[in-house]
Design a protein around this motif. Structure first.
Motif, PDB file in Angstrom:
ATOM      1  N   LEU A 189       6.005  -6.746  -6.691  1.00  0.00           N
ATOM      2  CA  LEU A 189       5.504  -6.316  -6.000  1.00  0.00           C
ATOM      3  C   LEU A 189       5.351  -7.507  -4.603  1.00  0.00           C
ATOM      4  O   LEU A 189       4.316  -7.160  -3.482  1.00  0.00           O
ATOM      5  N   LYS A 190       5.762  -8.933  -5.099  1.00  0.00           N
ATOM      6  CA  LYS A 190       5.906  -9.808  -3.856  1.00  0.00           C
ATOM      7  C   LYS A 190       4.012  -9.466  -3.550  1.00  0.00           C
ATOM      8  O   LYS A 190       4.143  -9.490  -1.879  1.00  0.00           O
ATOM      9  N   ASP A 212       0.222  -1.196   0.210  1.00  0.00           N
ATOM     10  CA  ASP A 212      -0.079  -0.323   0.347  1.00  0.00           C
ATOM     11  C   ASP A 212       0.449   1.299   0.608  1.00  0.00           C
ATOM     12  O   ASP A 212       1.395   2.129   0.802  1.00  0.00           O
ATOM     13  N   ARG A 213       1.706   1.667  -1.337  1.00  0.00           N
ATOM     14  CA  ARG A 213       2.579   2.833  -1.356  1.00  0.00           C
ATOM     15  C   ARG A 213       1.887   3.065  -3.138  1.00  0.00           C
ATOM     16  O   ARG A 213       1.475   2.545  -3.664  1.00  0.00           O
ATOM     17  N   PRO A 214       2.565   4.845  -2.843  1.00  0.00           N
ATOM     18  CA  PRO A 214       2.819   5.289  -3.573  1.00  0.00           C
ATOM     19  C   PRO A 214       3.438   4.448  -5.000  1.00  0.00           C
ATOM     20  O   PRO A 214       4.442   3.744  -4.944  1.00  0.00           O
ATOM     21  N   GLY A 260       0.428  -2.246   5.394  1.00  0.00           N
ATOM     22  CA  GLY A 260       0.754  -2.183   4.773  1.00  0.00           C
ATOM     23  C   GLY A 260       0.674  -2.467   3.373  1.00  0.00           C
ATOM     24  O   GLY A 260       1.207  -2.765   2.311  1.00  0.00           O
ATOM     25  N   LEU A 261      -1.007  -3.630   3.547  1.00  0.00           N
ATOM     26  CA  LEU A 261      -1.174  -4.070   2.512  1.00  0.00           C
ATOM     27  C   LEU A 261      -2.621  -3.931   1.606  1.00  0.00           C
ATOM     28  O   LEU A 261      -2.930  -3.887   2.653  1.00  0.00           O
ATOM     29  N   THR A 262      -2.419  -3.761   0.535  1.00  0.00           N
ATOM     30  CA  THR A 262      -4.354  -3.497   0.089  1.00  0.00           C
ATOM     31  C   THR A 262      -4.471  -5.337  -0.924  1.00  0.00           C
ATOM     32  O   THR A 262      -3.155  -5.706  -1.274  1.00  0.00           O
ATOM     33  N   ASP A 263      -5.479  -5.078  -1.593  1.00  0.00           N
ATOM     34  CA  ASP A 263      -5.863  -5.700  -2.873  1.00  0.00           C
ATOM     35  C   ASP A 263      -5.975  -4.693  -3.896  1.00  0.00           C
ATOM     36  O   ASP A 263      -6.775  -3.719  -3.799  1.00  0.00           O
ATOM     37  N   PHE A 264      -5.865  -5.237  -5.137  1.00  0.00           N
ATOM     38  CA  PHE A 264      -6.144  -4.751  -6.075  1.00  0.00           C
ATOM     39  C   PHE A 264      -6.961  -5.000  -7.193  1.00  0.00           C
ATOM     40  O   PHE A 264      -6.798  -6.274  -7.985  1.00  0.00           O
ATOM     41  N   SER A 265      -8.308  -4.830  -7.500  1.00  0.00           N
ATOM     42  CA  SER A 265      -8.469  -5.484  -8.449  1.00  0.00           C
ATOM     43  C   SER A 265      -9.153  -4.268  -9.855  1.00  0.00           C
ATOM     44  O   SER A 265      -9.297  -3.362  -9.437  1.00  0.00           O
ATOM     45  N   PHE A 266      -9.024  -4.979 -10.870  1.00  0.00           N
ATOM     46  CA  PHE A 266     -10.084  -4.549 -11.805  1.00  0.00           C
ATOM     47  C   PHE A 266     -10.207  -5.067 -13.082  1.00  0.00           C
ATOM     48  O   PHE A 266     -10.397  -6.369 -13.033  1.00  0.00           O
ATOM     49  N   THR A 267     -11.611  -5.157 -14.264  1.00  0.00           N
ATOM     50  CA  THR A 267     -12.079  -5.711 -15.109  1.00  0.00           C
ATOM     51  C   THR A 267     -11.597  -5.269 -16.628  1.00  0.00           C
ATOM     52  O   THR A 267     -11.044  -3.885 -16.393  1.00  0.00           O
ATOM     53  N   MET A 321     -13.688  -1.431 -15.110  1.00  0.00           N
ATOM     54  CA  MET A 321     -13.466  -0.945 -13.143  1.00  0.00           C
ATOM     55  C   MET A 321     -12.487  -1.361 -12.600  1.00  0.00           C
ATOM     56  O   MET A 321     -11.444  -2.298 -12.616  1.00  0.00           O
ATOM     57  N   ILE A 322     -11.991  -0.087 -11.755  1.00  0.00           N
ATOM     58  CA  ILE A 322     -11.146  -0.493 -10.779  1.00  0.00           C
ATOM     59  C   ILE A 322     -10.952  -0.598  -9.749  1.00  0.00           C
ATOM     60  O   ILE A 322     -11.459   0.947  -9.311  1.00  0.00           O
ATOM     61  N   ILE A 323     -10.590  -1.164  -8.570  1.00  0.00           N
ATOM     62  CA  ILE A 323     -11.024  -1.277  -6.737  1.00  0.00           C
ATOM     63  C   ILE A 323      -9.809  -1.594  -5.825  1.00  0.00           C
ATOM     64  O   ILE A 323      -9.111  -2.354  -6.660  1.00  0.00           O
ATOM     65  N   GLN A 324      -9.832  -0.689  -5.192  1.00  0.00           N
ATOM     66  CA  GLN A 324      -7.919  -0.783  -4.463  1.00  0.00           C
ATOM     67  C   GLN A 324      -8.902  -1.121  -2.763  1.00  0.00           C
ATOM     68  O   GLN A 324      -9.634  -0.008  -2.092  1.00  0.00           O
ATOM     69  N   ASN A 325      -8.688  -1.601  -2.124  1.00  0.00           N
ATOM     70  CA  ASN A 325      -9.511  -1.970  -0.444  1.00  0.00           C
ATOM     71  C   ASN A 325      -7.947  -0.502  -0.194  1.00  0.00           C
ATOM     72  O   ASN A 325      -7.522  -0.423  -0.067  1.00  0.00           O
ATOM     73  N   VAL A 326      -8.611  -0.677   1.036  1.00  0.00           N
ATOM     74  CA  VAL A 326      -8.158   0.121   2.181  1.00  0.00           C
ATOM     75  C   VAL A 326      -7.034  -0.539   2.823  1.00  0.00           C
ATOM     76  O   VAL A 326      -7.434  -1.356   3.064  1.00  0.00           O
TER      77      VAL A 326
END
Ligand code: ADP
Ligand code: ASP
Ligand code: MG
Length: 449
Positions: free
Chosen positions: A368-369, A311-313, A341-348, A332-337
């Motif tokens: 990105l590990k 979860d960083r720039p 320090g980690l997040t999930d990133f989804s898109f279609t 669509m793009i969704i990034q979780n809160v």
């Protein structure tokens, strides 16, 4: 009002002779019956089912003849006979599983070449003068993006000369030529765009899209039999509906209509009478305006998720940069809160690009590990659309409640000023469309808001 219009990237100057005020007055839009001004210039586009067999082609010729008899100039744009474009694509795939785009365009453009000639023959049999043109013969100049080319310029001189000589001009939809003379096609459903672009280039008084339904409905009547025809729909709503999956008009045709203020109407070629649906350019402020105008759906997308990315720039760019470089469109793009320090990133992405996008994520993952990659190509997007949303609250909660009452899980949500879209499991798509249609009372005529 004569005006100078620049067309696309080429900046070609076209002289349009439309009196905008005459056609966009509110009372003209409201009028129930469509009575074109005498001696109007009308562009009529007929889709595949409307020219699906010789009898249908004769019926089209009769309708064109009626307009001609009323003194109008008529330019007709036709699609290939229904099923023909699919047949040609399947044939190509038998030889080459991923057909060469240039050769595919050479091939699929033949479908429309057949119907222009047949329609001219049918018109001649009725004693009318008629002349057919392929896209290249008109000179519909496009870019070179085979199978999804964009129109840059239309040389309307040939068409005008034929009209002046009393001919009906019949133009092949869906096709053009690039600056090197290669045949190009405009993407599936592209004859709509040919129709509207020609109407814009000629400054036609109306562009009529004839199809197998008698207008734009609150949703696809094949899915919801209670769907209602809309007398008018705003240009913005039509643009959203087309981009969110309503295949009744190709999105680029709606964009053209908006850009050049083409008066655009969708009608049935199977019915003698009827006003169809008029696309309007003004928001209808009266009490009859429904909050939601329609429901669109689309099963062409697939979802990808990268789990546990930092979860960083810069991370979104690291993920979507290579996807964009590979010319894959993201919807669509969704990034979780972020948590710890980690997040999930989804898109279609489009379903056809699912494997390509997944392969790119597999390359990105180690940098990105990321913990894992998840993909799902069995999703559907269902959207409610309406300009009334701007002035009303509670639409989203009504939508979510209706879906939850049917136990339909929402996987992703995206909103704009006039639409809310959700991604759900594909197997619930039709159910979702039906319950939303009911929840927003779209089967009933609007009674005020
Ligand atoms: P054509 O071959 O005439 O271009 P299309 O099949 O491309 O016809 O478009 C017409 C079809 O669009 C209809 O038969 C209908 O099933 C579908 N459709 C999807 N959404 C809508 C809608 N909101 N209103 C009307 N038709 C719709
Ligand atoms: N024949 C083409 C298609 O099937 C173009 C069109 O019908 O608009 O997509
Ligand atoms: Mg179509």
């Amino acid at each position: 009002m004569a005006g100078l219009f620049c067309w696309g990237d080429f900046g070609t100057v076209l002289t349009l002779r439309r009196d905008l005020n005459r056609f966009f007055r509110a009372d003209a839009i409201k009028s129930r019956a469509f009575i074109p001004p005498s001696m109007a210039l009308i562009v009529q586009k007929y889709g595949g089912t409307s020219v699906g067999n010789p009898e249908r082609i004769r019926q089209v010729a009769k309708r064109v003849a009626r307009y001609r008899a009323q003194g109008h100039d008529v330019v007709v744009v036709v699609s290939a006979m229904s099923g023909e474009t699919n047949r040609l694509i399947a044939l190509a795939k038998e030889i080459q599983p991923h057909p060469d785009p240039r050769e595919l365009d050479v091939m699929v453009s033949t479908g429309e070449q057949v119907t222009i000639a047949l329609l001219c023959m049918a018109l001649m049999s009725l004693g009318l003068k008629a002349r057919s043109y392929t896209g290249a013969q008109v000179r519909i100049l496009t870019d070179s993006a085979h199978t999804r080319a964009r129109i840059l310029r239309i040389d309307e001189a040939n068409i005008r000369a034929n009209l002046a000589a009393g001919s009906i001009v019949v133009v092949a939809g869906f096709q053009g030529t690039d600056e090197h003379g290669n045949i190009t096609t405009l993407g599936r459903g592209g004859s709509d765009t040919t129709g509207v672009a020609i109407a814009a280039a000629l400054g036609a008084d109306e562009c009529q899209i004839y199809t197998d339904v008698d207008g734009v409905y609150t949703t696809d009547p094949r899915i919801v039999p209670e769907a209602r025809r809309l007398e008018t729909v705003t240009f913005e709503e039509m643009l959203e509906m087309a981009s969110l999956g309503s295949k009744v008009l190709q999105i680029r045709s709606v964009e053209f209509a908006g850009k050049y203020k083409v008066r655009l109407r969708v009608l049935s070629s199977f019915e003698e009478e009827g006003e169809g649906t008029l696309i309007t350019f003004e928001e209808d402020n009266d009490m009859e305006q429904a909050i939601i105008s329609g429901i669109a759906f689309n099963r062409d997308e697939a979802k990808l998720t990268l789990l546990g990315v930092p979860d960083r720039p810069g991370v979104a760019h690291q993920i979507l940069g290579p996807i964009a470089d590979a010319n894959v469109d993201v919807d669509m793009i969704i990034q979780n809160v972020g948590v710890d320090g980690l997040t999930d990133f989804s898109f279609t992405v489009h379903r056809n690009e699912f494997s390509k996008a997944r392969a790119i994520l597999e390359q990105v993952q180690p940098h990105l590990k990321a913990r894992d990659i998840r993909g799902d190509d069995r999703i559907a997007k269902v959207s409610v659309v309406g300009v009334g949303m701007r002035s009303h609250v509670g639409i989203a909660s009504r939508m979510f409640r209706a879906l939850s009452e049917e136990g339909i899980n929402i996987q992703m949500i995206s909103t704009s000023e006039i639409k809310i879209s959700v991604v759900i499991d594909e197997k619930y798509m039709e159910l979702a469309v039906r319950v939303l249609h009911k929840a927003f009372e779209l089967d009933r005529a609007p009674t005020g808001v």
